[in-house]
Structure formats: structure tokens, C-alpha cells
Design an enzyme around this catalytic site. Sequence first.
Site, PDB file in Angstrom:
ATOM      1  CG  ASP A 179      -2.247   0.489   1.052  1.00 29.43           C
ATOM      2  OD1 ASP A 179      -2.381   1.603   0.506  1.00 29.43           O
ATOM      3  OD2 ASP A 179      -3.200  -0.211   1.420  1.00 29.43           O
ATOM      4  CG  ASP A 220      -4.688   5.651   0.763  1.00 28.46           C
ATOM      5  OD1 ASP A 220      -5.641   4.863   0.832  1.00 28.46           O
ATOM      6  OD2 ASP A 220      -4.570   6.658   1.503  1.00 28.46           O
ATOM      7  CD  GLU A 228      -8.964   4.309  -1.621  1.00 26.51           C
ATOM      8  OE1 GLU A 228      -9.840   3.974  -0.812  1.00 26.51           O
ATOM      9  OE2 GLU A 228      -8.104   5.164  -1.350  1.00 26.51           O
ATOM     10  CG  HIS A 264      -8.969  -1.415   4.475  1.00 25.02           C
ATOM     11  ND1 HIS A 264      -8.766  -1.528   3.108  1.00 25.02           N
ATOM     12  CD2 HIS A 264      -8.549  -0.177   4.812  1.00 25.02           C
ATOM     13  CE1 HIS A 264      -8.251  -0.400   2.660  1.00 25.02           C
ATOM     14  NE2 HIS A 264      -8.111   0.440   3.665  1.00 25.02           N
ATOM     15  CG  ASP A 265     -11.391   2.078   3.591  1.00 25.92           C
ATOM     16  OD1 ASP A 265     -10.889   2.097   4.730  1.00 25.92           O
ATOM     17  OD2 ASP A 265     -10.803   2.486   2.574  1.00 25.92           O
TER      18      ASP A 265
END
Length: 564
Positions: free
Chosen positions: A101, A203, A258, A333-334
Site C-alpha cells: 500500500d 491510496d 484507489e 477494509h473500509d
Amino acid sequence: MQPERAFNWKEAVIYQIYPRSFQDSNGDGVGDIPGIIMRLDYIASLGVDAVWLNPIYASPNADNGYDISDYYSVMPEFGDLADFDELVSGLHERGLHLIMDLVVNHTSDEHHWFKESRKSADNFYADFYHWWPAARGKPPHRWSFFSESGAAWTYVPERDAWYLHYFGAKQPDLNWENPAVRVEVHRLMRFWLDRGVDGFRLDVIPFIAKDTSFPELPPGSTDEDFIAHYVNGPNLHQYLQELQREVLSPYGAMSVGEAPGVSCGRALDFVARERGELDMFFHFDLMSIDRDPGNFFRRRREGWALAELRDIFLRWDYVFENDGWTAVYLGNHDFPRAVSRWTADDKDNWYRAATMLNTLLLTIRGTPFLYYGDEIGMRNIRFQQIHEYRDGSSISRYRQVVARGGEPGEFLQELAETSRDNARTPMQWDASEHAGFSTSEPWISVNPDHADWVSVAAQTSREDSVLTFVRQLISYRRRSPALLRGSMVPVHVDDNAYFIYYRKAPREEILVVLNFSIDRRPLPCVAEFASFTCVASNFPVPEPGFVAGQVLPGYAAFLLRREV
Ligand code: TEU
Ligand code: CA
């Protein structure tokens, strides 16, 4: 050491691991890198090609690692660089790739760049972040995702200026307009690539470039309009091309962005081959369909319809018909757990609901990202009390409600379904006290359903388990040219229960049938059913020829195949 297989990311299945919650190796209740190493054979047994690891860098953990204080070291709770190297070689020995990430829209306020930057307007790091000097008056309104005040500017007396943070106040945004920032980003990426990393998940990548004149927002704009004004700044594509040219290409590294705020009309600007920017990205259209258009954190009262979900998949598939490629995901995970979010029943219909969704994920055209635990059908934990939550964004929104004199009961009810902590509970390995995740109390509660079928141990050797279904489908996918590369051709696009599509390759056709309804529904007739054979299903399928017109169970899913 490089893996033996080249990284064919278009044909890969990528497994996402939230390291804090996967496996604790030393009994402190926090997952870690040695824990992941203990589970490498399990990961390989899924048949996946790569792992995407959420951030493992040094961090004060205001946002579980999305607030980095040192890009060159590993968070001590997770291990050290030696553990990391062992993880890379353990993955590579098994033919698996590693995606890190990359969080470079912002750092932690405890990063030394920021500690320097905040001191004065005339040191080397002064322009590493976005500052609004008090001499210019108050900064224009900007809204923050996570901060308790709701505002994205925070005042620093030392410098007599405000700094910008789209996320929490402990996550100051880097100023990409400053070439020295970009040089630093390139340098840190090379550091990890030199250690054997095969790619990055970038990200909030459209956020990195901003209109740094920070114009006042047009009157009447809501917080939700932020996307239009805050992201996709004028130099975004230049920065991405630079990343590709300077760093990614020389290493042959894969990139997946993302991308909240990127509409499908703009998709090819990011991933068309000739652009030289990203390989693929996560769009947010699906993640928004069950959310209130005025407030991303609340569910839409009227829910969502299959027609909307189908439209999104088809629209995005069409964009990439001739160029570019997409990442496919149903959660991460969000967001809450997929089976709890996208179906109306994760209890009585749990097995069929979970396998139906995994079928969608693994058969739509694109590169599927399988979130840890979804392969065993993990569900929302649905915390009832605020002290059970660990996610800073959930907690700060709760405090905002309380501060405004709002009704916390109602808010908590909503949070139980929508909080991203639902997706962050420990991996359920077995039925023991802490689910085999740890020998002591985990940092966040384990879902009690680990004692009740939702575990690797309970499912691994059963024919009729979610895990077995997922393993078989991944292995089938690997051998199917139609599923890997074939075009997508939907049929019965007006049906309000069934999502049906062909995947077509020159010599093979696969027909995917998914009942999105909780109820038994008659299957619309597909003329060609009889010429196919059934290769996977989550309920007993009679001869394909007899399926048409039959009433199939809620969340039924099956795959038919024929050679052409
Ligand atoms: O998420 C960005 C993002 O869009 C989220 O704010 C999302 O809208 C929200 O979490 C919905 O619940 C990325 C990371 O995936 C997230 O974990 C980080 O907290 C965030 O960036 C800041 O780095
Ligand atoms: Ca640990």
C-alpha cells in the site's frame, strides 16, 4: 528474489490482507508479519496469485497505518525489515506476488517532514505540505473525512498558518506541486521495489493533485460535492506519468489506484495503455449505491436495486472493452463485510449468499480482489456500543453527533451496519476462544460466529462450504480462457432478480447465473441452456436443459460451460 511466474496481473486473483487482523504470532493481540508468514501455505492453498498488504510502515496508528511516520521502516508491532524480507521470499517461493500500500497523499503529523514543516515558512520542508498563512485571512472552507471538527484546515500557532488535511488532523496532505516531495516519493518506492515488492496499491490517488489556489466553493455546495473541487487537480496526470516513467516501468511493477472521484467517463485517462499511468483502479460507483447521496456514511433509506448494480458492472465493463482494465471488488477494509452488505440475509441464507457473491467477484471481467475472510463468508460483527469500536473515523463521527446534541442510539444502529470495523475483526481460523488468531485478547473483538461454521477449520475439508466453493472456482478460473479474458455479454438485463451474463472467448463460453433475490424465483429462459454443462453451483443443479423456467432458491448461483 523474483517469483518464478511473471506477474500476469490481468489474469491474477489478488488476496487482500489487513495485517493487524490476520494472524498474531506473539500473543500481543495484534496481527503481525511473522503471523502472515505462518499462514503462507493457507494463502497459497486458495490458488491466488498475489497479496495486497495494507500499510505496514512505522505509524502512530491514528488511522491504522494510513498515517505514516517513516516510510523506510516497519511498524514495530508488525515486525521489522528482516521479517518483511522473509515474507517477500516466502511469497515468491510459492509463486505469489506482493503488492504494498502506498500512502502518499498525506503522512502522519509525526513524520519528520511535517515536524520540520510546521516550524517556519522558510526551512527546506516548509513547502512539503499545504499551508494557508494567517496573513491571508481564514482559509476557504474544506471538509475533512475524519477530523472531529469536520474541517480540513488546522491552525498551527508556531507557523501562524493552517495546514490542510482531507483526512484526520494527524494526516497532513503532502504538497505534490513541490518537486522535492515527488523526488522523495520516488525514492521510497524504489526502496521497497529493491526489496522485491511487485507492485503498489495507491491510496486515494486522485487526491494527490489539487487546485492549490483553493478557490471558495460555489454557494450551496454540500460536503458531498467535495469530490468535484478537491481532487483530480490540474497536474494529476503529469504526476502519474512521472511515477510510471521514473519508478514503475523500470521495475516492471504493477499499479492499482484507489480512485474515489473518478467517473467512468474519465477512466481511460488513467489506464489507457498509451497514457502510461496506472494499470487499473478501484472505482467507487458500487460502493456508493447503498449510501445516501448527501452523506456517504449513511445508508440510503430505499436501499438499492439489482438494476443499479448490474448497470454499474456493465457500464464499467464497456469502458474497458478495447483498452484499459479494471479491478473488481465487493468490499475491503473500509466497508462492511460483503455478505452482510450486498444480501438481505447473512444468517439462514448465508452459504448461498456468500458463494453467490464470490461467484460474481470471480467471474466478472477484471482482476478480482478477494478480501481476507470473504473466502469463508465472514460477516458484520455489528457492535452495539461505542467502546467496542476501534476505527477513529467511526468514533469521531459518533462524537460529532453527541456534540451536536443528536441521538446517539440511532447513530449507533446505523454504525453497526456501516462501520468499517465490521471488516476489520480478526481472521477466523478455528472455533477456539480467539478464533486461532491470537492467544490473548485481540485488539478488536472476534466475531462470535467463529464457533459456528465461519472458520477455516470448520470449512476446509467440507464439500459444501464457502471456502471449498471459492477454492474450486479460483482453480477453475485459472484454466478458463473465457473467465480470464473473455468478453462480457449480459442477457435478461431487465430481470429484477437474476444477473445473467456470458463470458465469451474464441473457443469457450461460460454462462454465469446469479439470483440476487432472497426469494425463490423462476429463472428466465436462456435459449441455449441445453447445450451447456454445469461446472459449478451452490445448490443441486439438475440437467442444465431443465433449469430454464424452474424456480431456483434465493441467492442461487451457477456456472455453465460449452466449447464453441
Ligand atoms: O480510503 C479513502 C477513502 O475514500 C475512505 O475515506 C473511504 O471513503 C472511507 O473509509 C469509507 O468508510 C483510503 C484508505 O483505504 C483508508 O483506509 C484510509 O483511512 C484513507 O484512505 C486515508 O488514508
Ligand atoms: Ca503480534
